[in-house]
Design a protein around this motif. Sequence first.
Motif, PDB file in Angstrom:
ATOM      1  N   THR A 572       0.827  -1.200   0.000  1.00 32.19           N
ATOM      2  CA  THR A 572       0.000   0.000   0.000  1.00 32.19           C
ATOM      3  C   THR A 572       0.862   1.251   0.000  1.00 32.19           C
ATOM      4  OG1 THR A 572      -1.979   0.985   0.969  1.00 32.19           O
ATOM      5  CG2 THR A 572      -0.275   0.273   2.510  1.00 32.19           C
ATOM      6  N   HIS A 573       0.271   2.354  -0.385  1.00 36.02           N
ATOM      7  CA  HIS A 573       0.991   3.635  -0.481  1.00 36.02           C
ATOM      8  C   HIS A 573       1.148   4.259   0.903  1.00 36.02           C
ATOM      9  CE1 HIS A 573       1.970   7.727  -1.619  1.00 36.02           C
ATOM     10  NE2 HIS A 573       0.912   8.146  -0.944  1.00 36.02           N
ATOM     11  N   THR A 574       2.381   4.602   1.241  1.00 30.98           N
ATOM     12  CA  THR A 574       2.608   5.354   2.485  1.00 30.98           C
ATOM     13  C   THR A 574       3.303   6.681   2.208  1.00 30.98           C
ATOM     14  OG1 THR A 574       4.663   4.132   2.817  1.00 30.98           O
ATOM     15  CG2 THR A 574       2.721   3.326   3.996  1.00 30.98           C
ATOM     16  N   GLY A 575       3.932   6.808   1.065  1.00 28.41           N
ATOM     17  CA  GLY A 575       4.606   8.059   0.722  1.00 28.41           C
ATOM     18  C   GLY A 575       6.042   8.079   1.184  1.00 28.41           C
ATOM     19  N   PRO A 576       6.762   9.132   0.808  1.00 26.32           N
ATOM     20  CA  PRO A 576       8.182   9.205   1.149  1.00 26.32           C
ATOM     21  C   PRO A 576       8.415   9.418   2.644  1.00 26.32           C
ATOM     22  CG  PRO A 576       7.456  11.182  -0.001  1.00 26.32           C
ATOM     23  CD  PRO A 576       6.290  10.251   0.008  1.00 26.32           C
ATOM     24  N   ALA A 577       9.646   9.114   3.085  1.00 26.88           N
ATOM     25  CA  ALA A 577       9.980   9.231   4.506  1.00 26.88           C
ATOM     26  C   ALA A 577      10.004  10.683   4.956  1.00 26.88           C
ATOM     27  CB  ALA A 577      11.338   8.574   4.766  1.00 26.88           C
ATOM     28  N   GLU A 578      10.251  11.589   4.016  1.00 28.05           N
ATOM     29  CA  GLU A 578      10.341  13.008   4.382  1.00 28.05           C
ATOM     30  C   GLU A 578       9.507  13.807   3.382  1.00 28.05           C
ATOM     31  OE1 GLU A 578      14.174  15.275   5.791  1.00 28.05           O
ATOM     32  OE2 GLU A 578      14.105  15.354   3.608  1.00 28.05           O
ATOM     33  N   VAL A 579       8.607  14.628   3.892  1.00 23.35           N
ATOM     34  CA  VAL A 579       7.771  15.433   2.995  1.00 23.35           C
ATOM     35  C   VAL A 579       8.109  16.912   3.195  1.00 23.35           C
ATOM     36  CG1 VAL A 579       5.873  13.781   2.822  1.00 23.35           C
ATOM     37  CG2 VAL A 579       5.897  15.425   4.697  1.00 23.35           C
ATOM     38  N   PRO A 580       7.857  17.720   2.172  1.00 20.30           N
ATOM     39  CA  PRO A 580       8.173  19.153   2.292  1.00 20.30           C
ATOM     40  C   PRO A 580       7.387  19.824   3.414  1.00 20.30           C
ATOM     41  CG  PRO A 580       7.727  18.538   0.018  1.00 20.30           C
ATOM     42  CD  PRO A 580       7.341  17.365   0.855  1.00 20.30           C
ATOM     43  N   ASP A 581       7.962  20.859   3.972  1.00 25.48           N
ATOM     44  CA  ASP A 581       7.283  21.668   4.985  1.00 25.48           C
ATOM     45  C   ASP A 581       7.691  23.127   4.768  1.00 25.48           C
ATOM     46  OD1 ASP A 581       9.876  21.837   5.887  1.00 25.48           O
ATOM     47  OD2 ASP A 581       9.574  20.534   7.623  1.00 25.48           O
ATOM     48  N   ALA A 582       7.356  23.991   5.712  1.00 27.64           N
ATOM     49  CA  ALA A 582       7.635  25.419   5.515  1.00 27.64           C
ATOM     50  C   ALA A 582       9.132  25.684   5.403  1.00 27.64           C
ATOM     51  CB  ALA A 582       7.038  26.211   6.680  1.00 27.64           C
ATOM     52  N   GLU A 583       9.931  24.918   6.142  1.00 31.30           N
ATOM     53  CA  GLU A 583      11.373  25.155   6.149  1.00 31.30           C
ATOM     54  C   GLU A 583      12.047  24.602   4.887  1.00 31.30           C
ATOM     55  OE1 GLU A 583      15.054  24.542   9.304  1.00 31.30           O
ATOM     56  OE2 GLU A 583      13.157  23.514   9.650  1.00 31.30           O
TER      57      GLU A 583
END
Length: 703
Positions: A572-583
């Motif tokens: 199943t899809h969980t996505g990448p270990a790190e996602v973009p944020d404000a920083e």
Amino acid sequence: MTLAAAATHPTDPAAGQVDTHCPYCALQCGMTLRTGARTAIAPREFPTNAGGLCQKGWTAAALLDSPARLTTPLVRVAGELRPASWDDALDLVAGRLRDLQAAHGPDAVAIFGGGGLTNEKAYLLGKFARVALGTSQIDYNGRFCMSAAAAAGGRAFGADRGLPFPLTDLAGADAVLLAGANPAETMPPFVQHLRGAAAKGGLVVVDPRRTPTAEQASLHLAPVPGTDLALALGILHAAVADGHLRQSYLDERTTGFAAVWRIAAAYWPERVERITGVAAADQRRAADLLARARNAYVLTARGTEQHATGTDTVSAWINLALALGLPGTPGSGFGCLTGQGNGQGGREHGQKADQLPGYRRIDDPAAREHVARVWGVPAASLPGPGRSAYELLDALGTEGGPRALLVFGSNVTVSAPRSAHVTERLSGLDLLVTADLVLSETSATADVVLPVTQWAEEDGTMTNLEGRVLLRRKAVDPPEGVRTDLEVLSALAGRLGQPEDRFPADPETVFTELRAASAGGIADYSGVSYGRLRAGEALYWPVPGDDHPGTPRMFLDAFAHPDGRARFVPVTHTGPAEVPDAEFPLRAVTGRVLQHYQSGAQTRAIGELAAVVPEAFVELHPDTAARAGLAEGDLARVASRRGVMRARVRCVGSLRPDVLFLPFHFPDRQRANLLTNPALDPVSRMPEFKVCAVRVTKEDGAA
Ligand code: SF4
């Protein structure tokens, strides 16, 4: 052209002409090396390249007499690398290894190998670790390359051979889906095998960038980086919903579809569009193109594999291929495109942490018995599995971690993820030894550097991306003072007290032993011999006997699991270990350019290649660049949670505004791997090279 006929071109060293293969990628293009006053390369007809070469291949001879070549051992004295004799250097290394193991135990010494090493070197390196050193601590840079695809192939089909069919089979395809592959830049002669599918409107390319390969596609799907698994689920959903499931194939040749469908049923294309950014209509079109094709292939490569969910992502593509009845069907199939020159053979003969020769598991009692018998040692003396590549590098110099590292055929300072941390770990070692052609960035920090031969200066076998074993013959003498890796291992083993004949330095003798060690394994080379290869036979493993013709096409009758069936694996899809944020608001994708190979240690030393791409660059959408105050040609500062690198701005209008692209071939402050995330795939231990969160600003000269 038959496969065997294609291999039989005359080699005449006396006439200054030797037929060989390119030193770089797994396509192993055929070439002729002309020696004499000036060494030169001419392309040669061979099934994988059909007479074509890329710029790397054309210029490969330049490294043979490059002024950058190392020709004498170097030993660090008072902080400086100074020339030393071979005896002094080898005595020093063996003595330090003995002392460290006496003080800290066998696992105090670690080995790091490479996917460009010949089969003979990969084999002897694994044996050297387990027998001469008794250490479990060995792994190689193929962990960073093929491990996710290998793990997924193994669990679905029971055996991992990148392409379980000859590459030329692709010519008959009506549709090919390429997931995360950019062969138009990474292995250009490969692209001719896609022309049939492209001409019929059936070439589907999955890549977040509009690469030169994507430009040739009939359909380009550009998912948000790190969402490929969801995309594969969406296409599978569309295929099933539109009535394309091959039920008879599922019943006869597979198990486990119901569990896969329980997950895929919830990934309808419109939902997947919201996750991936790929239009639902395009997902349905991809499913339709594959399903309606008479012959179709699904192929994966690093773009979809180098993720913390890499194995599951490849499983999702395999599930799609199985649902459409492709693997093990004549004229159709699933495969992954091996990258490094011997990325296939290098993952079969024992330089992996968990492996013995023949693609055997090191924790399998029967495998240990068999290999120990060939090696003439008790099975109980063989160590168990060791740390995977990044975990090994991360443990160097730490409490309980290795105190010494021997590196063969790898440049980890540039190629490992979170590379500033890896460089720091290397500096914590009591002893770093490298065997190298040129002073790579890793060798520049070593305590001892041993100058070794390269492709055209030695005999050895390579296994290309199709699982075909090739003999690469010696064409020229190495520079004076240089030894082969096999000679280095043999000399060190002798100094470590091993019997003289246990670590032969002659490649054919090593290969003869490899044949016996691999006999009965998944990758069975027992019927491959230098004699058969010299005669031009096209031998694809398994070749379980001298009279066996080899296996160009695997799985036609049965898959390699005991029940002969392929396994659907629910993912199943969980996505990448790190996602973009404000920083860190952007997603960085890393990859290759046409002119450079891997860490660039070889290709950056070739003037013609370095002149075309002399430095790192960052591709940005023009709007993203403008928001950061950057313009074409500016120097940008790219930062992630792990480090900062510098790169020259290239504005690319086709790129997603939330994505930037960085090639990973460059050293020092231009290392893309200063940024990358070492989050590991739980199955294969592949790091997440392909996506991490970054920000980009104008370079202001600050550290
Ligand atoms: S680098 Fe790869 S594609 Fe280029 S010539 Fe060598 S083997 Fe062929």
